[in-house]
Write a protein that holds these residues in place. Structure first.
Motif, PDB file in Angstrom:
ATOM      1  N   LEU A   1     -14.270  10.809-103.802  1.00 53.86           N
ATOM      2  CA  LEU A   1     -13.103  10.710-104.687  1.00 53.86           C
ATOM      3  C   LEU A   1     -12.462  12.081-104.864  1.00 53.86           C
ATOM      4  O   LEU A   1     -11.251  12.250-104.729  1.00 53.86           O
ATOM      5  N   TYR A   2     -13.269  13.081-105.163  1.00 56.07           N
ATOM      6  CA  TYR A   2     -12.795  14.456-105.336  1.00 56.07           C
ATOM      7  C   TYR A   2     -12.162  14.964-104.040  1.00 56.07           C
ATOM      8  O   TYR A   2     -11.079  15.524-104.039  1.00 56.07           O
ATOM      9  N   ASP A   3     -12.875  14.748-102.936  1.00 59.51           N
ATOM     10  CA  ASP A   3     -12.427  15.267-101.641  1.00 59.51           C
ATOM     11  C   ASP A   3     -11.119  14.634-101.174  1.00 59.51           C
ATOM     12  O   ASP A   3     -10.404  15.221-100.370  1.00 59.51           O
ATOM     13  N   SER A   4     -10.810  13.445-101.677  1.00 56.15           N
ATOM     14  CA  SER A   4      -9.611  12.735-101.226  1.00 56.15           C
ATOM     15  C   SER A   4      -8.344  13.186-101.962  1.00 56.15           C
ATOM     16  O   SER A   4      -7.264  12.699-101.681  1.00 56.15           O
ATOM     17  N   MET A   5      -8.484  14.106-102.914  1.00 55.57           N
ATOM     18  CA  MET A   5      -7.333  14.481-103.749  1.00 55.57           C
ATOM     19  C   MET A   5      -7.046  15.975-103.692  1.00 55.57           C
ATOM     20  O   MET A   5      -7.937  16.765-103.423  1.00 55.57           O
ATOM     21  N   GLU A   6      -5.824  16.322-104.009  1.00 51.93           N
ATOM     22  CA  GLU A   6      -5.493  17.738-104.153  1.00 51.93           C
ATOM     23  C   GLU A   6      -6.136  18.230-105.443  1.00 51.93           C
ATOM     24  O   GLU A   6      -6.210  17.496-106.425  1.00 51.93           O
ATOM     25  N   GLU A   7      -6.547  19.475-105.446  1.00 51.43           N
ATOM     26  CA  GLU A   7      -7.302  20.024-106.577  1.00 51.43           C
ATOM     27  C   GLU A   7      -6.582  19.844-107.909  1.00 51.43           C
ATOM     28  O   GLU A   7      -7.169  19.380-108.882  1.00 51.43           O
ATOM     29  N   GLY A   8      -5.314  20.213-107.981  1.00 56.19           N
ATOM     30  CA  GLY A   8      -4.565  20.109-109.236  1.00 56.19           C
ATOM     31  C   GLY A   8      -4.472  18.672-109.731  1.00 56.19           C
ATOM     32  O   GLY A   8      -4.651  18.399-110.913  1.00 56.19           O
ATOM     33  N   VAL A   9      -4.219  17.748-108.818  1.00 57.87           N
ATOM     34  CA  VAL A   9      -4.103  16.326-109.163  1.00 57.87           C
ATOM     35  C   VAL A   9      -5.452  15.806-109.662  1.00 57.87           C
ATOM     36  O   VAL A   9      -5.540  15.111-110.670  1.00 57.87           O
ATOM     37  N   TRP A  10      -6.490  16.188-108.960  1.00 54.36           N
ATOM     38  CA  TRP A  10      -7.845  15.776-109.348  1.00 54.36           C
ATOM     39  C   TRP A  10      -8.141  16.183-110.793  1.00 54.36           C
ATOM     40  O   TRP A  10      -8.569  15.384-111.607  1.00 54.36           O
ATOM     41  N   LYS A  11      -7.877  17.447-111.104  1.00 59.00           N
ATOM     42  CA  LYS A  11      -8.198  17.984-112.421  1.00 59.00           C
ATOM     43  C   LYS A  11      -7.417  17.232-113.512  1.00 59.00           C
ATOM     44  O   LYS A  11      -7.998  16.836-114.521  1.00 59.00           O
ATOM     45  N   VAL A  12      -6.122  17.046-113.306  1.00 59.05           N
ATOM     46  CA  VAL A  12      -5.286  16.355-114.288  1.00 59.05           C
ATOM     47  C   VAL A  12      -5.816  14.936-114.528  1.00 59.05           C
ATOM     48  O   VAL A  12      -5.989  14.513-115.666  1.00 59.05           O
ATOM     49  N   GLU A  13      -6.082  14.214-113.445  1.00 60.98           N
ATOM     50  CA  GLU A  13      -6.562  12.827-113.554  1.00 60.98           C
ATOM     51  C   GLU A  13      -7.920  12.756-114.251  1.00 60.98           C
ATOM     52  O   GLU A  13      -8.143  11.931-115.132  1.00 60.98           O
ATOM     53  N   ALA A  14      -8.842  13.613-113.830  1.00 61.87           N
ATOM     54  CA  ALA A  14     -10.198  13.594-114.383  1.00 61.87           C
ATOM     55  C   ALA A  14     -10.179  13.882-115.886  1.00 61.87           C
ATOM     56  O   ALA A  14     -10.836  13.200-116.676  1.00 61.87           O
ATOM     57  N   VAL A  15      -9.399  14.896-116.286  1.00 64.84           N
ATOM     58  CA  VAL A  15      -9.343  15.293-117.694  1.00 64.84           C
ATOM     59  C   VAL A  15      -8.627  14.220-118.535  1.00 64.84           C
ATOM     60  O   VAL A  15      -9.003  13.978-119.681  1.00 64.84           O
ATOM     61  N   LYS A  16      -7.635  13.588-117.957  1.00 64.33           N
ATOM     62  CA  LYS A  16      -6.930  12.512-118.653  1.00 64.33           C
ATOM     63  C   LYS A  16      -7.913  11.364-118.960  1.00 64.33           C
ATOM     64  O   LYS A  16      -7.907  10.795-120.037  1.00 64.33           O
ATOM     65  N   ARG A  17      -8.780  11.067-118.003  1.00 62.72           N
ATOM     66  CA  ARG A  17      -9.727   9.962-118.155  1.00 62.72           C
ATOM     67  C   ARG A  17     -10.915  10.337-119.041  1.00 62.72           C
ATOM     68  O   ARG A  17     -11.541   9.478-119.635  1.00 62.72           O
ATOM     69  N   LEU A  18     -11.231  11.625-119.099  1.00 62.99           N
ATOM     70  CA  LEU A  18     -12.366  12.107-119.904  1.00 62.99           C
ATOM     71  C   LEU A  18     -11.859  13.192-120.856  1.00 62.99           C
ATOM     72  O   LEU A  18     -12.084  14.385-120.648  1.00 62.99           O
ATOM     73  N   PRO A  19     -11.181  12.794-121.931  1.00 63.01           N
ATOM     74  CA  PRO A  19     -10.509  13.766-122.806  1.00 63.01           C
ATOM     75  C   PRO A  19     -11.448  14.704-123.562  1.00 63.01           C
ATOM     76  O   PRO A  19     -10.999  15.720-124.077  1.00 63.01           O
ATOM     77  N   ASN A  20     -12.741  14.426-123.606  1.00 62.90           N
ATOM     78  CA  ASN A  20     -13.665  15.310-124.332  1.00 62.90           C
ATOM     79  C   ASN A  20     -14.219  16.439-123.468  1.00 62.90           C
ATOM     80  O   ASN A  20     -14.955  17.287-123.961  1.00 62.90           O
ATOM     81  N   LEU A  21     -13.888  16.440-122.185  1.00 66.28           N
ATOM     82  CA  LEU A  21     -14.429  17.472-121.292  1.00 66.28           C
ATOM     83  C   LEU A  21     -14.004  18.866-121.728  1.00 66.28           C
ATOM     84  O   LEU A  21     -12.846  19.105-122.046  1.00 66.28           O
ATOM     85  N   LYS A  22     -14.976  19.786-121.714  1.00 65.05           N
ATOM     86  CA  LYS A  22     -14.689  21.197-121.976  1.00 65.05           C
ATOM     87  C   LYS A  22     -14.796  21.991-120.676  1.00 65.05           C
ATOM     88  O   LYS A  22     -14.250  23.076-120.560  1.00 65.05           O
ATOM     89  N   LYS A  23     -15.556  21.418-119.726  1.00 61.76           N
ATOM     90  CA  LYS A  23     -15.770  22.099-118.456  1.00 61.76           C
ATOM     91  C   LYS A  23     -15.752  21.063-117.337  1.00 61.76           C
ATOM     92  O   LYS A  23     -16.391  20.022-117.450  1.00 61.76           O
ATOM     93  N   LEU A  24     -14.995  21.355-116.279  1.00 64.17           N
ATOM     94  CA  LEU A  24     -14.925  20.463-115.122  1.00 64.17           C
ATOM     95  C   LEU A  24     -15.129  21.287-113.864  1.00 64.17           C
ATOM     96  O   LEU A  24     -14.407  22.262-113.631  1.00 64.17           O
ATOM     97  N   ASP A  25     -16.115  20.908-113.083  1.00 66.16           N
ATOM     98  CA  ASP A  25     -16.416  21.597-111.823  1.00 66.16           C
ATOM     99  C   ASP A  25     -16.574  23.103-112.018  1.00 66.16           C
ATOM    100  O   ASP A  25     -16.064  23.907-111.233  1.00 66.16           O
ATOM    101  N   GLY A  26     -17.240  23.461-113.097  1.00 70.74           N
ATOM    102  CA  GLY A  26     -17.572  24.868-113.345  1.00 70.74           C
ATOM    103  C   GLY A  26     -16.480  25.675-114.015  1.00 70.74           C
ATOM    104  O   GLY A  26     -16.662  26.851-114.288  1.00 70.74           O
ATOM    105  N   GLU A  27     -15.327  25.064-114.284  1.00 69.35           N
ATOM    106  CA  GLU A  27     -14.233  25.802-114.916  1.00 69.35           C
ATOM    107  C   GLU A  27     -13.920  25.227-116.285  1.00 69.35           C
ATOM    108  O   GLU A  27     -13.934  24.016-116.480  1.00 69.35           O
ATOM    109  N   THR A  28     -13.602  26.104-117.223  1.00 67.19           N
ATOM    110  CA  THR A  28     -13.211  25.683-118.561  1.00 67.19           C
ATOM    111  C   THR A  28     -11.935  24.853-118.475  1.00 67.19           C
ATOM    112  O   THR A  28     -11.013  25.211-117.752  1.00 67.19           O
TER     113      THR A  28
END
Length: 187
Positions: A153-180
């Protein structure tokens, strides 16, 4: 071809390496890199009554079993094994805060919701390939730190798009893939 190491044998090796220490009183137990590797978790683990951090990474374990009595377990490391699912974690659902399962064969996220206190989930380099499975992580109300890089899933997306989508779906995340996670970045 030698027989796989059993949990009992791994515990015995641990006790030989830590003379004078009783494994049932240890808060951290490392049974990783066994040679030959461990293939099966079993009820021999129930002796680890005080264990808060258990590492069984870099073995050949296919499924999680034998940990239901580990009522103090906060961190479980099962990275670099052959695990395919989250089943078997029900017994530690009320205590586990960190689960490290990177480099396994997890395709389906079903059952992750039992981990009510989970804050950290490292599951990079698995086989999750769609948002339907990713969305099951929404069942983890306390999830703050997710490592997901290296999944299809991660590999199939552009990095910026991945981050936006993932954070939108998991609004409590403070860290994603090692980055704040900076909220304004993702809005």
């Amino acid at each position: 071809m030698s027989k796989p190491t059993t949990i009992k044998e791994a515990i015995k090796k641990w006790e030989e390496k830590h003379p004078g220490q009783n494994i049932s009183e240890a808060t951290e137990v490392a049974l990783q890199f066994q040679f030959p590797p461990i293939e099966k978790m079993d009820n021999s683990l129930s002796i680890l009554t005080n264990c808060q951090k258990l590492s069984l990474s870099t073995n050949m374990i296919e499924k999680v079993t034998g940990i239901n009595s580990l009522k103090n377990l906060k961190i479980l490391s099962l990275s670099r094994n052959y695990i395919k699912s989250f089943s078997g974690l029900e017994g530690v659902g009320e205590t586990l805060e960190e689960l490290w399962v990177s480099y396994n064969f997890i395709e389906k996220v079903k059952g992750v919701g039992v981990l009510k206190k989970l804050k950290v989930l490292y599951m990079s380099n698995n086989l999750v390939k769609d948002w339907v499975e990713f969305n099951k992580l929404q069942e983890l109300p306390n999830l703050e730190d997710l490592l997901f890089v290296g999944n299809p899933l991660y590999d199939s997306m552009e990095e910026g798009v991945w981050k936006v989508e993932a954070v939108k779906r998991l609004p409590n995340l403070k860290k994603l893939d090692g980055e704040t996670v900076l909220r304004e970045e993702t809005e």
